[in-house]
Scaffold this motif. Structure first.
Motif, PDB file in Angstrom:
ATOM      1  N   MET A 415      32.311 -77.541 110.751  1.00 39.10           N
ATOM      2  CA  MET A 415      33.670 -77.377 111.265  1.00 39.10           C
ATOM      3  C   MET A 415      33.574 -76.917 112.718  1.00 39.10           C
ATOM      4  SD  MET A 415      36.864 -77.698 110.460  1.00 39.10           S
ATOM      5  CE  MET A 415      36.998 -77.529 108.666  1.00 39.10           C
ATOM      6  N   ILE A 416      34.161 -77.707 113.618  1.00 40.71           N
ATOM      7  CA  ILE A 416      34.124 -77.399 115.045  1.00 40.71           C
ATOM      8  C   ILE A 416      35.450 -76.753 115.438  1.00 40.71           C
ATOM      9  CG2 ILE A 416      33.913 -78.363 117.370  1.00 40.71           C
ATOM     10  CD1 ILE A 416      32.402 -80.725 116.068  1.00 40.71           C
ATOM     11  N   GLU A 417      35.367 -75.587 116.044  1.00 37.50           N
ATOM     12  CA  GLU A 417      36.559 -74.904 116.554  1.00 37.50           C
ATOM     13  C   GLU A 417      36.557 -75.004 118.071  1.00 37.50           C
ATOM     14  OE1 GLU A 417      38.037 -70.378 117.393  1.00 37.50           O
ATOM     15  OE2 GLU A 417      36.860 -70.731 115.588  1.00 37.50           O
ATOM     16  N   TYR A 418      37.661 -75.472 118.658  1.00 35.85           N
ATOM     17  CA  TYR A 418      37.680 -75.656 120.111  1.00 35.85           C
ATOM     18  C   TYR A 418      39.078 -75.370 120.655  1.00 35.85           C
ATOM     19  CZ  TYR A 418      36.538 -77.592 124.672  1.00 35.85           C
ATOM     20  OH  TYR A 418      36.305 -77.756 126.022  1.00 35.85           O
ATOM     21  N   ARG A 419      39.128 -74.627 121.758  1.00 38.28           N
ATOM     22  CA  ARG A 419      40.398 -74.350 122.442  1.00 38.28           C
ATOM     23  C   ARG A 419      40.568 -75.333 123.588  1.00 38.28           C
ATOM     24  NH1 ARG A 419      42.417 -71.775 126.907  1.00 38.28           N
ATOM     25  NH2 ARG A 419      44.449 -70.742 126.630  1.00 38.28           N
ATOM     26  N   MET A 420      41.669 -76.071 123.586  1.00 32.44           N
ATOM     27  CA  MET A 420      41.903 -77.091 124.594  1.00 32.44           C
ATOM     28  C   MET A 420      42.333 -76.472 125.926  1.00 32.44           C
ATOM     29  SD  MET A 420      41.065 -79.797 123.105  1.00 32.44           S
ATOM     30  CE  MET A 420      41.379 -80.663 124.660  1.00 32.44           C
ATOM     31  N   GLU A 421      41.704 -76.941 126.995  1.00 35.28           N
ATOM     32  CA  GLU A 421      42.091 -76.528 128.342  1.00 35.28           C
ATOM     33  C   GLU A 421      43.249 -77.398 128.824  1.00 35.28           C
ATOM     34  OE1 GLU A 421      40.930 -73.941 129.778  1.00 35.28           O
ATOM     35  OE2 GLU A 421      39.263 -73.525 128.410  1.00 35.28           O
ATOM     36  N   ASP A 422      44.043 -76.866 129.739  1.00 39.76           N
ATOM     37  CA  ASP A 422      45.213 -77.597 130.226  1.00 39.76           C
ATOM     38  C   ASP A 422      44.849 -78.889 130.951  1.00 39.76           C
ATOM     39  OD1 ASP A 422      46.952 -75.669 129.224  1.00 39.76           O
ATOM     40  OD2 ASP A 422      46.850 -74.458 131.056  1.00 39.76           O
ATOM     41  N   ASP A 423      43.661 -78.914 131.591  1.00 41.15           N
ATOM     42  CA  ASP A 423      43.274 -80.081 132.384  1.00 41.15           C
ATOM     43  C   ASP A 423      42.381 -81.060 131.632  1.00 41.15           C
ATOM     44  OD1 ASP A 423      41.090 -78.445 132.217  1.00 41.15           O
ATOM     45  OD2 ASP A 423      40.636 -78.422 134.363  1.00 41.15           O
ATOM     46  N   ILE A 445      45.542 -77.597 113.484  1.00 40.25           N
ATOM     47  CA  ILE A 445      45.819 -77.249 114.877  1.00 40.25           C
ATOM     48  C   ILE A 445      46.604 -75.938 114.876  1.00 40.25           C
ATOM     49  CG2 ILE A 445      46.979 -77.920 117.019  1.00 40.25           C
ATOM     50  CD1 ILE A 445      46.703 -80.833 116.151  1.00 40.25           C
ATOM     51  N   ILE A 446      46.096 -74.951 115.615  1.00 39.11           N
ATOM     52  CA  ILE A 446      46.797 -73.679 115.760  1.00 39.11           C
ATOM     53  C   ILE A 446      47.426 -73.650 117.144  1.00 39.11           C
ATOM     54  CG2 ILE A 446      46.635 -71.170 115.707  1.00 39.11           C
ATOM     55  CD1 ILE A 446      46.019 -72.452 113.036  1.00 39.11           C
ATOM     56  N   ARG A 447      48.758 -73.525 117.174  1.00 37.27           N
ATOM     57  CA  ARG A 447      49.486 -73.512 118.451  1.00 37.27           C
ATOM     58  C   ARG A 447      50.436 -72.325 118.462  1.00 37.27           C
ATOM     59  NH1 ARG A 447      52.388 -78.907 119.303  1.00 37.27           N
ATOM     60  NH2 ARG A 447      50.222 -79.573 119.697  1.00 37.27           N
ATOM     61  N   ILE A 452      49.964 -76.085 112.876  1.00 37.41           N
ATOM     62  CA  ILE A 452      50.596 -77.388 113.051  1.00 37.41           C
ATOM     63  C   ILE A 452      49.863 -78.400 112.180  1.00 37.41           C
ATOM     64  CG2 ILE A 452      51.264 -79.178 114.701  1.00 37.41           C
ATOM     65  CD1 ILE A 452      52.562 -76.475 115.248  1.00 37.41           C
ATOM     66  N   PRO A 453      50.494 -78.900 111.116  1.00 37.44           N
ATOM     67  CA  PRO A 453      49.820 -79.908 110.279  1.00 37.44           C
ATOM     68  C   PRO A 453      49.555 -81.174 111.097  1.00 37.44           C
ATOM     69  CG  PRO A 453      51.739 -78.978 109.165  1.00 37.44           C
ATOM     70  CD  PRO A 453      51.818 -78.545 110.591  1.00 37.44           C
ATOM     71  N   PRO A 454      48.307 -81.581 111.240  1.00 39.66           N
ATOM     72  CA  PRO A 454      48.004 -82.744 112.084  1.00 39.66           C
ATOM     73  C   PRO A 454      48.411 -84.062 111.424  1.00 39.66           C
ATOM     74  CG  PRO A 454      46.010 -81.898 111.073  1.00 39.66           C
ATOM     75  CD  PRO A 454      47.098 -80.956 110.699  1.00 39.66           C
ATOM     76  N   PHE A 465      44.264 -74.778 119.498  1.00 41.87           N
ATOM     77  CA  PHE A 465      42.968 -74.597 118.850  1.00 41.87           C
ATOM     78  C   PHE A 465      42.807 -75.712 117.817  1.00 41.87           C
ATOM     79  CE2 PHE A 465      43.699 -70.353 120.484  1.00 41.87           C
ATOM     80  CZ  PHE A 465      42.445 -69.967 120.905  1.00 41.87           C
ATOM     81  N   LEU A 466      41.806 -76.568 118.038  1.00 44.32           N
ATOM     82  CA  LEU A 466      41.544 -77.687 117.127  1.00 44.32           C
ATOM     83  C   LEU A 466      40.411 -77.324 116.180  1.00 44.32           C
ATOM     84  CD1 LEU A 466      41.677 -80.824 119.481  1.00 44.32           C
ATOM     85  CD2 LEU A 466      43.566 -79.581 118.408  1.00 44.32           C
ATOM     86  N   TYR A 467      40.586 -77.668 114.917  1.00 42.86           N
ATOM     87  CA  TYR A 467      39.529 -77.498 113.916  1.00 42.86           C
ATOM     88  C   TYR A 467      39.175 -78.888 113.401  1.00 42.86           C
ATOM     89  CZ  TYR A 467      40.484 -72.520 114.094  1.00 42.86           C
ATOM     90  OH  TYR A 467      40.629 -71.222 114.514  1.00 42.86           O
ATOM     91  N   ILE A 468      37.961 -79.314 113.747  1.00 40.91           N
ATOM     92  CA  ILE A 468      37.553 -80.694 113.479  1.00 40.91           C
ATOM     93  C   ILE A 468      36.350 -80.705 112.551  1.00 40.91           C
ATOM     94  CG2 ILE A 468      36.852 -82.884 114.546  1.00 40.91           C
ATOM     95  CD1 ILE A 468      38.003 -81.720 117.196  1.00 40.91           C
TER      96      ILE A 468
END
Length: 494
Positions: A415-423, A445-447, A452-454, A465-468
């Motif tokens: 499980m990959i956890e990643y916070r998306m940057e604005d750019d 997706i945590i917003r 947020i159910p994808p 925050f994406l959980y992939i």
């Protein structure tokens, strides 16, 4: 037999109460604006009314063990991209800064405390360095600008070797009149070099081991990583290197590498570090006797030494050792004020006690008082000062919920956890349009702290925050996709 059971049961009960009080204390401390570590020490001193403890050797052992765990956790959280620009000033603060601070404090100790010159320099060496446990604890969760936060954390994580060297050197010169200062200086450089080399080696070995060995339980990976921290310290110390420096360097390597079960390792290390902070500061609090610590003579001398350390020695050391290193006046003022004292000075103050140096009990009490003053005055005002000096950055949110696979065993998935940057390039795109590798699945997706159910039409936003869920062989490809900058941003930079 009954006595042994009672002692064991009492210890277990006391430990449970201690950790519950420690956890609740952290919540209480954040509300009143005091660093939790000072409350831990107060708890220890209060417990001293019921539990007699004067074993400096045991306190020293617990303190060193705790510092290994705390430094390891701090190194894991240190981002190389933030650390790299401040390596030079941090090392300057950790070496010349400690020397300057120790020298100025030594002069004050000679005049105010009435020590001989060697004992005065010993006192200066003990309080000359900033404390990693205190700095990491106070800065954690604060939105201090990355450059300043990284400077303070790197300094506190790397200045222990200088403080330990000066302390041990002064004790040897006091107890062994024939000791050569030149051989001691040579020993210091050997410790630094060995510490750096072994820190790099064990850090690389740990990364390789975590990614290469398939363990039957995901819960073993954090234990495996922590074992490497202890192994790094033990082997480095055995080879006459700086074990604490080696642990910090290896942790930085591990924390910035692509490792399996990263989330589990980080969370376990954070929890373990909190346990060690509670244990260490309470034990150090037990070692102090309030009747001695708050004697009128100790209070007056302690306040004078604290004043000189905070307002004279530390600022002079900071401004001198970072001369022409691209820091403005406000930043230098803040770095000067944020040079917190904590566990390291108290642990080092046990060295003269164990060496039976004349005046060591008075020295220990004044050091303890200086630490209390530093935590109380400086620690409680760091956030306020940063805001007044406009040194706070944007608040970076962390996920309040974690999504993690805890029973994959030997399955080739992660499980990959990643916070998306604005750019990021994929910001503004729907999940359907993002070219994820075959078999990869966005599970959540945590917003803004909301789940947020994808769906195929869900649009990715900055700060999400994406959980992939993906196979391990695709992990690097996914991370590169998530990190890729938008073309407009790249053109502007160019």
């Amino acid at each position: 037999m009954i006595e042994e059971i009672f002692t064991t049961d009492s210890l277990v009960l006391l430990s449970g109460i201690l950790f519950i009080v420690g956890v609740l204390t952290t919540k209480f401390s954040s509300r009143i604006g005091l660093p939790s570590l000072i409350l831990f020490m107060i708890v220890g001193m209060l417990m001293g009314s019921f539990v007699y403890f004067d074993n400096a050797h045991l306190a020293q052992m617990i303190g060193v063990f705790a510092l290994v765990i705390i430094l390891f956790e701090g190194g894991l959280q240190t981002k190389w991209s933030t650390l790299r620009p401040v390596i030079l000033p941090s090392l300057s603060l950790a070496t010349s800064g400690v020397l300057i601070t120790s020298g100025i404090v030594a002069i004050a100790a000679k005049l105010i405390l009435g020590f001989g010159w060697l004992e005065a320099v010993l006192f200066g060496a003990i309080v000359g360095s900033t404390d990693a446990a205190a700095v990491f604890a106070v800065l954690k969760g604060q939105n201090i600008k990355p450059k300043i936060g990284a400077t303070l954390e790197a300094e506190s994580g790397s200045n222990d070797p200088m403080a330990v060297f000066l302390t041990v050197a002064m004790i040897e010169l006091i107890t062994l009149p024939d000791a050569s200062i030149f051989s001691l200086i040579g020993s210091f450089f050997v410790q630094m070099v060995v510490g750096v080399i072994l820190g790099l080696i064990f850090g690389k070995l740990a990364v390789w081991g975590l990614n290469s060995i398939n363990l039957d339980s995901s819960g073993l990976y954090p234990v495996f990583a922590t074992a490497f921290a202890l192994l790094t310290y033990g082997m480095t110390a055995f080879l006459n290197g700086s074990g604490l420096l080696a642990v910090y360097i290896s942790a930085i390597i591990i924390g910035n590498a692509d490792i399996a079960y990263r989330h589990s390792i980080f969370r376990f290390s954070e929890g373990f570090a909190w346990m060690m902070q509670i244990t260490m500061f309470v034990i150090l609090g037990l070692l102090a006797f309030p009747s001695e610590l708050f004697a009128f003579d100790i209070i007056i001398k302690g306040l004078l030494m604290s004043f000189i350390l905070m307002l004279v020695a530390r600022p002079l050391a900071v401004f001198t050792s970072t001369f022409k290193m691209n820091y403005n006046i406000k930043e230098l003022v803040f770095i000067s004020w944020a040079g917190l004292k904590g566990a390291v000075p108290i642990v080092l103050a046990t060295f003269p006690l164990l060496a039976n140096i004349q005046g060591s009990h008075q020295m220990f009490n004044i050091v303890f008082f200086v630490v209390l003053t530093s935590c109380l005055v400086q620690g409680s005002s760091i956030t306020w000062l940063a805001e007044k000096l406009n040194l706070t950055g944007p608040k970076v949110s962390e996920p309040t919920h974690s999504l993690e696979l805890v029973s994959l065993g030997k399955a080739d998935a992660e499980m990959i956890e990643y916070r998306m940057e604005d750019d990021a390039e994929i910001v503004g795109m729907t999940l359907l349009d993002i070219p994820f590798p075959t078999g990869s699945l966005v599970n959540a997706i945590i917003r803004d702290d909301q789940l947020i159910p994808p769906t195929a039409t869900t649009i990715i936003k900055g700060g999400d925050f994406l959980y992939i869920l993906s196979s391990r062989k695709h992990k690097k490809e996914i991370v590169q996709l998530l990190q890729k900058k938008s073309k407009n941003d790249t053109e502007q930079v160019g």
